[in-house]
Design a protein around this motif. Sequence first.
Motif, PDB file in Angstrom:
ATOM      1  N   THR A   5      49.467-130.243 -39.238  1.00  0.00           N
ATOM      2  CA  THR A   5      49.983-128.952 -39.680  1.00  0.00           C
ATOM      3  C   THR A   5      48.864-127.960 -39.961  1.00  0.00           C
ATOM      4  N   LEU A   6      47.589-128.440 -39.930  1.00  0.00           N
ATOM      5  CA  LEU A   6      46.476-127.531 -40.194  1.00  0.00           C
ATOM      6  C   LEU A   6      46.268-126.639 -38.984  1.00  0.00           C
ATOM      7  N   TYR A   7      46.179-125.330 -39.238  1.00  0.00           N
ATOM      8  CA  TYR A   7      45.977-124.402 -38.129  1.00  0.00           C
ATOM      9  C   TYR A   7      44.547-124.512 -37.645  1.00  0.00           C
TER      10      TYR A   7
END
Lengths: 126, 156
Positions: A5-7
């Motif tokens: 989920t980390l951009y």
Amino acid sequence: MPAGTLYRGREGMWSWVAHRVTGVLIFFFLFVHVLDTSLVRVSPEAYDKVVATYKNPVVNLMEYGLVAAILFHALNGLRVIAVDFWSKGPKYQRQMLWAVVGIWVVLMAGAFYPVLQHTLRELFGS
Amino acid sequence: MSAETTTPASDSVTGYDVDHPAPVIEPPRARTRKTPRSTRTNFEMYGWLFMRLSGVLLVVLVLGHLLIQLVLDGGVTKIGFAFVAGRWASPFWQTWDLIMLWLATLHGANGLRTIINDYAERDNTRLWLKALLYTAAGFTIVLGTLVIFTFDPNIR
């Protein structure tokens, strides 16, 4: 495996980060630079004394860093304009960033001796 | 693994019907009577446009400035009071530096304003950081302009 989920932005995000960081650095230098230049209204001696600081090897190296920041900000700024106003800009934004990096490397290599010649001559003789 | 069944919501459950309509909820971004008039301008669009127009001019002005000051003719070695006096004897370079000063300060101040708006989350923090920013930018422009216009090569 689900994607994290980390951009993890790629070229687009990192160029944006670099544009911000260089912009802030340049703005702070502008403030200092107007202050040091204003010493020409005090006396020639006061001005030459502060300019002597700029001729110090460490500060001279920082000037090379300033040139690096300004060149990146200028070239990437032109890329941002192309992304905004050129119909194919968004499509080629990544290629344009690598063009910016390439031109930046060439210009930085070319600026190495001219900008640092004061220090190079001082350290290694003329 | 019991299969749960849910009763579909119906008018009888919500309690609203033609004679008892649900209350109208304003869309969060709709302009209302309370929306300040001052937000009804295109300030941010003009700011965006200014960054691009001034940016193009600054590429020429600043890179030319760097070329003259730090690259050509010995780099930083030649800079001194005499060098400044020689350059500002010409109205061309005075005008160059004046336009560069104004555009660079406004361009930088607007950039920092954007950054403050992005990262300072408390209203008071934003207010004070921007007050500091506008004070510094105003001071820079006034001081720099005065120095260019009142420069005296025979100060001593």
